[in-house]
Design a protein around this motif. Sequence first.
Motif, short mmCIF file in Angstrom:
data_model
loop_
_atom_site.label_atom_id
_atom_site.label_comp_id
_atom_site.label_asym_id
_atom_site.label_seq_id
_atom_site.Cartn_x
_atom_site.Cartn_y
_atom_site.Cartn_z
N SER A 82 28.08 -69.39 35.34
CA SER A 82 26.87 -69.94 34.72
C SER A 82 25.93 -68.79 34.40
CB SER A 82 26.18 -70.92 35.69
OG SER A 82 25.42 -70.20 36.66
N PRO A 83 24.77 -69.08 33.81
CA PRO A 83 23.79 -68.02 33.56
C PRO A 83 23.34 -67.29 34.84
CG PRO A 83 23.31 -69.86 32.15
CD PRO A 83 24.39 -70.32 33.10
N VAL A 84 23.41 -67.94 35.98
CA VAL A 84 23.06 -67.23 37.23
C VAL A 84 24.04 -66.09 37.47
CG1 VAL A 84 22.73 -67.46 39.73
CG2 VAL A 84 21.96 -69.29 38.20
N CYS A 85 25.30 -66.29 37.11
CA CYS A 85 26.29 -65.22 37.23
C CYS A 85 25.94 -64.05 36.30
CB CYS A 85 27.68 -65.74 36.88
SG CYS A 85 28.30 -66.98 38.01
N THR A 86 25.44 -64.38 35.12
CA THR A 86 25.05 -63.33 34.18
C THR A 86 23.87 -62.54 34.74
OG1 THR A 86 25.82 -64.75 32.39
CG2 THR A 86 24.45 -62.87 31.77
N LEU A 87 22.94 -63.22 35.40
CA LEU A 87 21.83 -62.54 36.06
C LEU A 87 22.37 -61.64 37.18
CD1 LEU A 87 18.84 -62.00 36.58
CD2 LEU A 87 18.78 -64.13 37.93
N ALA A 88 23.31 -62.14 37.96
CA ALA A 88 23.91 -61.33 39.02
C ALA A 88 24.60 -60.10 38.45
CB ALA A 88 24.90 -62.17 39.84
N LEU A 89 25.28 -60.27 37.31
CA LEU A 89 25.94 -59.13 36.66
C LEU A 89 24.91 -58.09 36.23
CD1 LEU A 89 28.48 -57.77 35.59
CD2 LEU A 89 28.23 -59.14 33.49
N PRO A 99 14.62 -61.57 28.85
CA PRO A 99 13.73 -62.71 29.12
C PRO A 99 14.39 -64.07 28.92
CG PRO A 99 12.59 -61.04 27.83
CD PRO A 99 14.03 -60.62 27.91
N ALA A 100 15.25 -64.19 27.91
CA ALA A 100 15.92 -65.48 27.66
C ALA A 100 16.81 -65.87 28.84
CB ALA A 100 16.73 -65.42 26.37
N LEU A 101 17.43 -64.90 29.46
CA LEU A 101 18.28 -65.17 30.61
C LEU A 101 17.45 -65.63 31.80
CD1 LEU A 101 20.99 -65.19 32.08
CD2 LEU A 101 20.67 -62.74 32.51
N LEU A 102 16.36 -64.95 32.05
CA LEU A 102 15.48 -65.35 33.16
C LEU A 102 14.94 -66.76 32.94
CD1 LEU A 102 13.58 -61.99 33.70
CD2 LEU A 102 15.44 -62.94 35.10
N VAL A 105 17.75 -69.32 33.65
CA VAL A 105 17.99 -69.51 35.09
C VAL A 105 16.87 -70.36 35.69
CG1 VAL A 105 18.09 -68.31 37.32
CG2 VAL A 105 19.40 -67.44 35.36
N GLU A 106 15.65 -70.12 35.27
CA GLU A 106 14.53 -70.93 35.75
C GLU A 106 14.69 -72.38 35.29
OE1 GLU A 106 9.80 -70.82 35.07
OE2 GLU A 106 10.72 -68.93 35.78
N ARG A 107 15.12 -72.58 34.06
CA ARG A 107 15.31 -73.93 33.50
C ARG A 107 16.43 -74.67 34.25
NH1 ARG A 107 14.28 -72.80 28.69
NH2 ARG A 107 16.18 -71.69 28.20
N MET A 108 17.43 -73.93 34.72
CA MET A 108 18.53 -74.55 35.45
C MET A 108 18.05 -75.26 36.71
SD MET A 108 21.52 -71.64 35.19
CE MET A 108 22.58 -72.45 36.38
N ALA A 109 16.95 -74.79 37.26
CA ALA A 109 16.42 -75.40 38.48
C ALA A 109 15.79 -76.76 38.21
CB ALA A 109 15.40 -74.47 39.12
N THR A 110 15.46 -77.04 36.96
CA THR A 110 14.75 -78.29 36.67
C THR A 110 15.51 -79.25 35.75
OG1 THR A 110 13.59 -77.25 34.80
CG2 THR A 110 12.49 -77.20 36.95
N ASP A 111 16.43 -78.75 34.94
CA ASP A 111 17.01 -79.65 33.92
C ASP A 111 18.23 -80.44 34.39
OD1 ASP A 111 19.21 -77.94 33.74
OD2 ASP A 111 18.78 -77.31 31.69
#
Length: 188
Positions: A82-89, A99-102, A105-111
Amino acid sequence: MPGYILTGAPGSGKTALLRHLEIDGYPVVEEAATDVIALDQALGRPEPWREPDFADRVLDLQRRRRRRADVHAGLVVFHDRSPVCTLALCRHLGMTPPPALLAEVERMATDRRYERTVFFVRNQGFVEATAARRMSFEESLVFERVHELTYREAGFDLVDVPAGALPTRVAAIKRAVDRLRLPGERRR
């Protein structure tokens, strides 16, 4: 359509797990980073992960694949990363996350497009090198820890999928999903 994420270190067996789940009838969403790398390498860029727009291109493909999975509304869907993996990478490579990735990841917590429970596939004790996977086993252990910390920081609950035989791992994932699903919900 909430989906379950499978993540872990490179070479941990996520793809084999996804193939087994897919053959068992579950919809799956393929990993994006490996495909971005493969295409770039075919186009003559040997280390695309070092390019400044790499994370943006991975995120774009992840978003498109997730949207295509929406046709499976009401079904259990498994996502290979998921995008969290991309952040980890990004963190592992020492890159500044775009910024779009951050924001994603923030949106994933709410959507709620992804379940809060993530299946964390543990390493198998070795890593086989590929064109896209160029790290030692020791490096993969560091990357595994970065993944784990990044998911926890993003507010996800991790369910360990320990090393072991493929059928045993798949059965453990299915049992966990059955426990997490509400009574009466469709399994596939």
